[in-house]
Design an enzyme around this catalytic site. Sequence first.
Site, PDB file in Angstrom:
ATOM      1  N   GLU A   1       0.846  -1.193   0.000  1.00 23.66           N
ATOM      2  CA  GLU A   1       0.000   0.000   0.000  1.00 23.66           C
ATOM      3  C   GLU A   1       0.879   1.238   0.000  1.00 23.66           C
ATOM      4  OE1 GLU A   1      -2.745   0.359   3.215  1.00 23.66           O
ATOM      5  OE2 GLU A   1      -3.755  -1.558   2.819  1.00 23.66           O
TER       6      GLU A   1
ATOM      7  N   GLU B   1     -13.588   5.239  -0.190  1.00 25.03           N
ATOM      8  CA  GLU B   1     -14.355   4.309   0.644  1.00 25.03           C
ATOM      9  C   GLU B   1     -15.018   5.084   1.784  1.00 25.03           C
ATOM     10  OE1 GLU B   1     -12.344   0.195   0.931  1.00 25.03           O
ATOM     11  OE2 GLU B   1     -10.670   1.582   0.615  1.00 25.03           O
TER      12      GLU B   1
ATOM     13  N   LYS C   1     -15.244   4.174   5.875  1.00 30.14           N
ATOM     14  CA  LYS C   1     -14.098   4.106   6.774  1.00 30.14           C
ATOM     15  C   LYS C   1     -14.202   5.166   7.864  1.00 30.14           C
ATOM     16  CE  LYS C   1     -10.553   1.725   4.238  1.00 30.14           C
ATOM     17  NZ  LYS C   1      -9.117   1.711   3.938  1.00 30.14           N
TER      18      LYS C   1
ATOM     19  N   GLU D   1      -9.156   9.474   5.506  1.00 28.76           N
ATOM     20  CA  GLU D   1      -9.295   8.021   5.478  1.00 28.76           C
ATOM     21  C   GLU D   1     -10.275   7.557   4.415  1.00 28.76           C
ATOM     22  OE1 GLU D   1      -7.569   5.709   7.186  1.00 28.76           O
ATOM     23  OE2 GLU D   1      -6.356   7.399   7.866  1.00 28.76           O
TER      24      GLU D   1
END
Length: 507
Positions: A263, A317, A320, A326
């Site tokens: 990542e 997303e 999260k 985030e």
Amino acid sequence: MARGFRLIFATSVVLMVFGICNGSTIGICYGRNADDLPTPDKAVDLIKNQNINSVRIYDSNIQILKAFANTGIDLMIGIPNSDLLPFSQFQSNADTWLRNSIVPYYPATRITYITVGAEVTEATGNISSMVVPAMTNVYNALRKAGLHRKIKVSTTHSLGVLSRSYPPSAGAFDSKHAGFLRPLLEFLADKHSPFLVNVYPYYAYRDSSNNVSLDYALFESSSEVIDPNTGLLYMNMFDAQIDSIYYALTGLNFNTIEVKVTETGWPSKGSPKETAATPENAQTYNTNLIRHVINNTGTPARPGEALDVYIFSLFNENRKPGLDSERNWGLYYPDQTSVYNVDFTGKGTVDVNNGGNLTSLNGVSWCVADPNASEDDLRNGLDWACGSGNVDCSPVQPSQPCFEPDSLVSHASYVFNSYYQQNGATDIACSFGGTGVKTDKNPSYDNCLYMTAGSNNNITAASNITANSHANAHSNSSGQRRFSLPNYHCFLLVIVFVMIQSLSTNV
């Protein structure tokens, strides 16, 4: 018998050649902690359209595995932390999971890695003690199915697994994780599996902006950070963080374990205090990262060494928790529109959706050195472009067309423009710490022809430029371009193979 042995040996050399000559790859993380995401088949189409050949998912969802069938895309799948206990306790659990979740879809779905747990040293509870037993059971299940040589088993880590990461040569694992790390590293070394790490220069900058410059985090720095122990020069934080892992592994005598980045990325939006989380910075980081990786530059401690990297992430997303950043790491919104544009080939021109990053004057522009800039700043920018920037600086060497006039400003102008044109002719590509200036007047003279985007002299073979990111090409009077380390090794190995094959045929 002798001839047969030579043929077998020749075959092994071929395999070695293919193994070493594989270059670095860029993949994408396909997380699904969001609402209104496209169906897996549409997500796969999006990935294919970007020419991405490696994808990481965080579970073994059957619909996802089916969607990737017959695509040729390498897939890294995950066993979440919540499943570590049953996988570590009983071999039968790993056997059943493999039989039901992997074997029916392989090899149509090209599963290449299984990650057992994720960043367990950051998790609550003592789950790290379950990782190696679970990995061992998964490996044993693969071996029973005859897949242990085709699918590697590992686990992912945050950079928090280190107690020290600066300077890179002082990189060391946190002693409080010793009971977990020693058997883990022994497993990886024995099974020839990689050490998987998540690397985020964004957090280093966000949490310590007084000590880390934004340019250094974004691969945009024109000055070096020197490791006082080794003298190695670092132009970006990503390389420094990777090398700290290599040094930590070497410190425990595990220097043969390969490192992969599972990542990395940059958020496009953040909370009010996260001022660096912008689409422009996210595009800059990921674009520079891709170019850095696919050029096989390696790191200062491992020049020319291939490094596989997965960008986080495919989609924003929204489920999260935590700060706004985030939820905003994606290249795409759930409706499949781009948050910003990134070219995964590392060759094309990119543009931020709002049009604020790509400008030109009268349709064509060049980048030259500011004549009022200090010599030190110009020299730093020149040395960086000829090294990490992968610019062919031979035209400014003695007896070459752009050597005269023999001045720092003139040489820097030619080199700055070459980097500028090769990297999309963006404002950012002409920054050089403020020493680059854009112009609409063609600075070419005599036989010294300055590049323009799309011109024939704008083609630079990155594989032919030295992989030593700190070689001072400006002071290299030979004016010759050199093989990068991976290609040079491949060249030698091919010669060895041809010689052995000839011997095998003629004797």
